[in-house]
Motif scaffolding. Structure first.
Motif, PDB file in Angstrom:
ATOM      1  N   PRO A   1       0.724  -1.334  -0.087  1.00  0.00           N
ATOM      2  CA  PRO A   1      -0.134  -0.056   0.075  1.00  0.00           C
ATOM      3  C   PRO A   1       0.589   1.375   0.012  1.00  0.00           C
ATOM      4  CG  PRO A   1      -0.860  -1.640   1.499  1.00  0.00           C
ATOM      5  CD  PRO A   1       0.319  -2.560   0.988  1.00  0.00           C
ATOM      6  N   LYS A   2       1.953   1.302   0.713  1.00  0.00           N
ATOM      7  CA  LYS A   2       2.722   2.529   0.848  1.00  0.00           C
ATOM      8  C   LYS A   2       3.146   2.798  -0.575  1.00  0.00           C
ATOM      9  CE  LYS A   2       3.537   2.677   5.812  1.00  0.00           C
ATOM     10  NZ  LYS A   2       4.788   2.524   7.136  1.00  0.00           N
ATOM     11  N   LEU A   3       3.932   1.798  -1.243  1.00  0.00           N
ATOM     12  CA  LEU A   3       4.626   2.140  -2.366  1.00  0.00           C
ATOM     13  C   LEU A   3       3.523   2.358  -3.474  1.00  0.00           C
ATOM     14  CD1 LEU A   3       6.903   1.644  -4.335  1.00  0.00           C
ATOM     15  CD2 LEU A   3       6.253  -0.802  -4.493  1.00  0.00           C
ATOM     16  N   ASP A   4       2.253   1.753  -3.459  1.00  0.00           N
ATOM     17  CA  ASP A   4       1.213   2.110  -4.435  1.00  0.00           C
ATOM     18  C   ASP A   4       0.631   3.430  -4.583  1.00  0.00           C
ATOM     19  OD1 ASP A   4       1.378  -0.470  -5.378  1.00  0.00           O
ATOM     20  OD2 ASP A   4      -0.353  -1.342  -4.216  1.00  0.00           O
ATOM     21  N   MET A   5       0.704   3.932  -3.019  1.00  0.00           N
ATOM     22  CA  MET A   5       0.121   5.221  -2.648  1.00  0.00           C
ATOM     23  C   MET A   5       1.381   6.159  -3.351  1.00  0.00           C
ATOM     24  SD  MET A   5      -1.909   7.354  -1.934  1.00  0.00           S
ATOM     25  CE  MET A   5      -3.287   6.106  -1.228  1.00  0.00           C
ATOM     26  N   ALA A   6       2.682   5.752  -2.878  1.00  0.00           N
ATOM     27  CA  ALA A   6       3.560   6.966  -3.332  1.00  0.00           C
ATOM     28  C   ALA A   6       3.710   6.901  -4.999  1.00  0.00           C
ATOM     29  CB  ALA A   6       4.991   6.282  -2.848  1.00  0.00           C
ATOM     30  N   ILE A   7       3.326   5.957  -5.640  1.00  0.00           N
ATOM     31  CA  ILE A   7       3.460   6.110  -7.193  1.00  0.00           C
ATOM     32  C   ILE A   7       2.201   6.767  -7.639  1.00  0.00           C
ATOM     33  CG2 ILE A   7       2.826   4.593  -8.992  1.00  0.00           C
ATOM     34  CD1 ILE A   7       4.292   2.421  -7.864  1.00  0.00           C
ATOM     35  N   LYS A   8       1.072   6.707  -7.042  1.00  0.00           N
ATOM     36  CA  LYS A   8      -0.041   7.592  -7.359  1.00  0.00           C
ATOM     37  C   LYS A   8       0.084   9.012  -6.949  1.00  0.00           C
ATOM     38  CE  LYS A   8      -2.704   4.378  -5.662  1.00  0.00           C
ATOM     39  NZ  LYS A   8      -3.647   3.362  -5.153  1.00  0.00           N
ATOM     40  N   LEU A   9       0.507   9.332  -5.925  1.00  0.00           N
ATOM     41  CA  LEU A   9       0.842  10.573  -5.385  1.00  0.00           C
ATOM     42  C   LEU A   9       1.957  11.419  -6.304  1.00  0.00           C
ATOM     43  CD1 LEU A   9       0.745  10.282  -1.523  1.00  0.00           C
ATOM     44  CD2 LEU A   9      -0.859  11.598  -3.114  1.00  0.00           C
ATOM     45  N   LEU A  10       2.963  10.384  -6.673  1.00  0.00           N
ATOM     46  CA  LEU A  10       4.160  11.092  -7.574  1.00  0.00           C
ATOM     47  C   LEU A  10       3.329  11.488  -8.929  1.00  0.00           C
ATOM     48  CD1 LEU A  10       7.311   9.149  -6.615  1.00  0.00           C
ATOM     49  CD2 LEU A  10       6.710  11.897  -6.259  1.00  0.00           C
ATOM     50  N   GLY A  11       2.533  10.443  -9.362  1.00  0.00           N
ATOM     51  CA  GLY A  11       1.940  10.685 -10.596  1.00  0.00           C
ATOM     52  C   GLY A  11       0.845  11.918 -10.585  1.00  0.00           C
ATOM     53  N   LEU A  12       0.234  11.994  -9.478  1.00  0.00           N
ATOM     54  CA  LEU A  12      -0.618  13.445  -9.283  1.00  0.00           C
ATOM     55  C   LEU A  12       0.080  14.614  -9.349  1.00  0.00           C
ATOM     56  CD1 LEU A  12      -3.590  14.445  -8.652  1.00  0.00           C
ATOM     57  CD2 LEU A  12      -2.995  13.990  -6.264  1.00  0.00           C
ATOM     58  N   VAL A  13       1.361  14.564  -8.708  1.00  0.00           N
ATOM     59  CA  VAL A  13       2.260  15.800  -8.904  1.00  0.00           C
ATOM     60  C   VAL A  13       2.568  16.109 -10.328  1.00  0.00           C
ATOM     61  CG1 VAL A  13       4.458  16.647  -7.989  1.00  0.00           C
ATOM     62  CG2 VAL A  13       2.891  15.620  -6.510  1.00  0.00           C
ATOM     63  N   LEU A  14       2.880  15.192 -11.222  1.00  0.00           N
ATOM     64  CA  LEU A  14       3.216  15.329 -12.656  1.00  0.00           C
ATOM     65  C   LEU A  14       2.253  16.014 -13.522  1.00  0.00           C
ATOM     66  CD1 LEU A  14       5.794  12.453 -13.149  1.00  0.00           C
ATOM     67  CD2 LEU A  14       6.287  14.945 -12.693  1.00  0.00           C
ATOM     68  N   VAL A  15       1.075  15.794 -12.831  1.00  0.00           N
ATOM     69  CA  VAL A  15      -0.170  16.306 -13.823  1.00  0.00           C
ATOM     70  C   VAL A  15       0.213  17.743 -14.048  1.00  0.00           C
ATOM     71  CG1 VAL A  15      -2.578  17.120 -13.699  1.00  0.00           C
ATOM     72  CG2 VAL A  15      -1.970  14.766 -13.090  1.00  0.00           C
TER      73      VAL A  15
ATOM     74  N   ALA B   1      12.106   9.789 -10.143  1.00  0.00           N
ATOM     75  CA  ALA B   1      11.642   8.948  -8.989  1.00  0.00           C
ATOM     76  C   ALA B   1      10.515   8.127  -9.225  1.00  0.00           C
ATOM     77  CB  ALA B   1      11.196   9.835  -7.838  1.00  0.00           C
ATOM     78  N   LEU B   2       9.417   8.596 -10.083  1.00  0.00           N
ATOM     79  CA  LEU B   2       8.438   7.800 -10.258  1.00  0.00           C
ATOM     80  C   LEU B   2       8.798   6.382 -11.125  1.00  0.00           C
ATOM     81  CD1 LEU B   2       5.165   7.096 -10.324  1.00  0.00           C
ATOM     82  CD2 LEU B   2       4.845   8.846 -12.112  1.00  0.00           C
ATOM     83  N   ALA B   3       9.595   6.715 -12.269  1.00  0.00           N
ATOM     84  CA  ALA B   3       9.981   5.682 -12.961  1.00  0.00           C
ATOM     85  C   ALA B   3      10.975   4.693 -12.282  1.00  0.00           C
ATOM     86  CB  ALA B   3      11.046   6.215 -14.105  1.00  0.00           C
ATOM     87  N   VAL B   4      11.498   5.305 -11.247  1.00  0.00           N
ATOM     88  CA  VAL B   4      12.152   4.135 -10.356  1.00  0.00           C
ATOM     89  C   VAL B   4      11.376   3.250  -9.662  1.00  0.00           C
ATOM     90  CG1 VAL B   4      13.864   3.808  -8.336  1.00  0.00           C
ATOM     91  CG2 VAL B   4      14.491   5.509 -10.206  1.00  0.00           C
ATOM     92  N   LEU B   5      10.211   3.862  -9.067  1.00  0.00           N
ATOM     93  CA  LEU B   5       9.434   3.197  -7.994  1.00  0.00           C
ATOM     94  C   LEU B   5       8.858   2.259  -9.146  1.00  0.00           C
ATOM     95  CD1 LEU B   5       7.871   5.931  -5.581  1.00  0.00           C
ATOM     96  CD2 LEU B   5       9.829   4.162  -5.255  1.00  0.00           C
ATOM     97  N   LEU B   6       8.219   2.613 -10.041  1.00  0.00           N
ATOM     98  CA  LEU B   6       7.569   1.878 -11.047  1.00  0.00           C
ATOM     99  C   LEU B   6       8.369   0.565 -11.540  1.00  0.00           C
ATOM    100  CD1 LEU B   6       5.559   4.375 -13.153  1.00  0.00           C
ATOM    101  CD2 LEU B   6       4.546   2.639 -11.647  1.00  0.00           C
ATOM    102  N   GLY B   7       9.675   0.874 -11.768  1.00  0.00           N
ATOM    103  CA  GLY B   7      10.598  -0.184 -12.348  1.00  0.00           C
ATOM    104  C   GLY B   7      10.762  -1.163 -11.102  1.00  0.00           C
ATOM    105  N   ILE B   8      10.898  -0.754 -10.082  1.00  0.00           N
ATOM    106  CA  ILE B   8      11.108  -1.478  -8.900  1.00  0.00           C
ATOM    107  C   ILE B   8       9.866  -2.446  -8.616  1.00  0.00           C
ATOM    108  CG2 ILE B   8      11.195  -1.603  -6.120  1.00  0.00           C
ATOM    109  CD1 ILE B   8      13.024   0.732  -6.371  1.00  0.00           C
ATOM    110  N   ARG B   9       8.766  -1.943  -8.559  1.00  0.00           N
ATOM    111  CA  ARG B   9       7.555  -2.610  -8.616  1.00  0.00           C
ATOM    112  C   ARG B   9       7.256  -3.649  -9.589  1.00  0.00           C
ATOM    113  NH1 ARG B   9       1.667   0.243  -7.965  1.00  0.00           N
ATOM    114  NH2 ARG B   9       1.919   0.654 -10.171  1.00  0.00           N
TER     115      ARG B   9
END
Length: 386
Positions: A205-219, A235-243
């Motif tokens: 959940p924490k990783l999923d939420m961090a991904i969505k929050l970063l995605g929201l900022v990039l809007v 940072a978003l690319a790295v988190l998505l890659g890790i997941r």
């Protein structure tokens, strides 16, 4: 009204996936002919490139997203959902917008503005009403992201067309669609991997939420200092890659119907890396690489797989990708290479690659329409209403 009782109007994905297939068949070849000078630009009060971007995001893209959300939101909150006359009027508004965007240059300005905003304004209001009115029954707490995203699409559209900043509007539209795709992929791939391979994929959940929050900022990436925008994209690319590493891609790629969605996910990572690099260097790619990585690589490839899956599953059929369905996906993967890879390798042939990729895109969506629209026109085969 007999027309409104036709099976096409039973649930949102039916009319809007039909319209999406037709838009996917028509819009890219038309744009290629305009780009190459064989066809006159649309009669509109802004440039042809603005027309192309708007129609792919708010014509094709929102036909898909609208159909998906009209169907999903009713399931998320457990209600019947919009059907019949409501869907008929929404589809009519979508068609009126296409007319305005191609032939409305000499319409009275108030009429043009109404025609060009009626569909998006109406469907956003309807979706927000569903999510807000029934929020206590909502099965996904993170649907709060949609409460922000949906009205933000209206802002992006306005920036793109009406004296605002076209680049900012395009960046915002990509950011919004990207966030919607990340939410969708997070939910659906978990189900698909379990159904296809009995495999559990990482849901932290924490990783999923961090991904969505970063995605929201990039809007609102266009409002950020370039180094900060680069850092957030990276940072978003790295988190998505890790997941992705924990989502068993080696298993998913054994089946093209699921593997192509992983490819779309990976393309989003690549697009974020290209964006980050673009903020930090003066490197110039051929043909708006970042934009087309997302539109062709993510939207173009993931959408057909989702349309096939939803059209079969939600009409009572077994979700099996037959040879023709797999061919659609193969053609779209080829289109990705033609539109993204070949222009970087052989930039002198850029116009030819535009023509080639437009033809293969249209071929894929034409085949998708031929195979899918008849299903959308018929009642469910299992006897259920919707």
């Amino acid at each position: 009204m007999r027309l409104a009782s036709h099976p096409l109007w039973l649930v949102g994905f039916r009319p809007f996936f039909t319209l999406a297939c037709m838009a996917g068949l028509i819009l890219p070849p038309v744009w290629a002919l305009i780009f190459g000078g064989q066809l006159a630009a649309p009669d509109i009060p802004f440039g042809a490139i603005q027309w192309h971007a708007h129609e792919m995001f708010f014509g094709f893209g929102w036909a898909v997203l609208g159909g998906f959300l009209l169907t999903s939101t009713k399931n998320w909150v457990g209600i019947r959902g919009y059907h019949g006359p409501a869907l008929l009027l929404l589809a009519a508004a979508w068609l009126v917008e296409r007319l305005a965007m191609s032939f409305g240059g000499h319409w009275p300005q108030p009429l043009f503005l109404v025609a060009n905003n009626l569909f998006l304004g109406s469907i956003v209001a309807m979706l927000l009403w569903t999510l807000i009115r029934h929020h206590q029954r909502d099965s996904y707490r993170d649907n709060a992201f949609f409460l922000v995203m949906l009205p933000a699409f209206i802002v992006a559209k306005t920036l793109m067309l009406t004296g605002g900043d076209f680049t900012a509007g395009t960046t915002m539209a990509i950011g919004l669609f990207r966030l919607a795709f990340l939410v969708m992929l997070e939910r659906t791939l978990t189900q698909f991997m379990k159904a296809a391979f009995q495999a559990e994929i990482l849901r932290q959940p924490k990783l999923d939420m961090a991904i969505k929050l970063l995605g929201l900022v990039l809007v609102v990436e266009f409002l950020l200092p370039r180094p900060l925008a680069a850092a957030i994209a990276l940072a978003l690319a790295v988190l998505l890659g890790i997941r992705l590493c924990f989502w068993k891609p080696q298993l998913a790629l054994r089946r093209i119907d699921i593997g192509i969605m992983y490819i779309g996910y990976l393309v989003i990572v690549l697009q974020l890396l290209v964006d980050a690099l673009g903020h930090l260097t003066n490197l110039v790619w051929v043909g708006s690489l970042s934009v087309h990585l997302f539109t062709v690589g993510a939207m173009g490839c993931v959408i057909p797989a989702m349309i096939i899956r939803i059209a079969k599953g939600h009409t009572g059929r077994k979700v099996v990708f037959a040879g023709g369905d797999r061919l659609v996906l193969i053609i779209m993967l080829a289109t990705l290479f033609f539109r993204i890879g070949l222009p970087q390798l052989f930039p002198a042939g850029y116009l030819g690659w535009i023509y080639l990729s437009a033809c293969t895109w249209a071929l894929a969506y034409g085949l998708l329409a031929w195979r899918t629209i008849p299903l959308l026109m018929q009642p469910r085969i299992d006897g259920r209403e919707h």
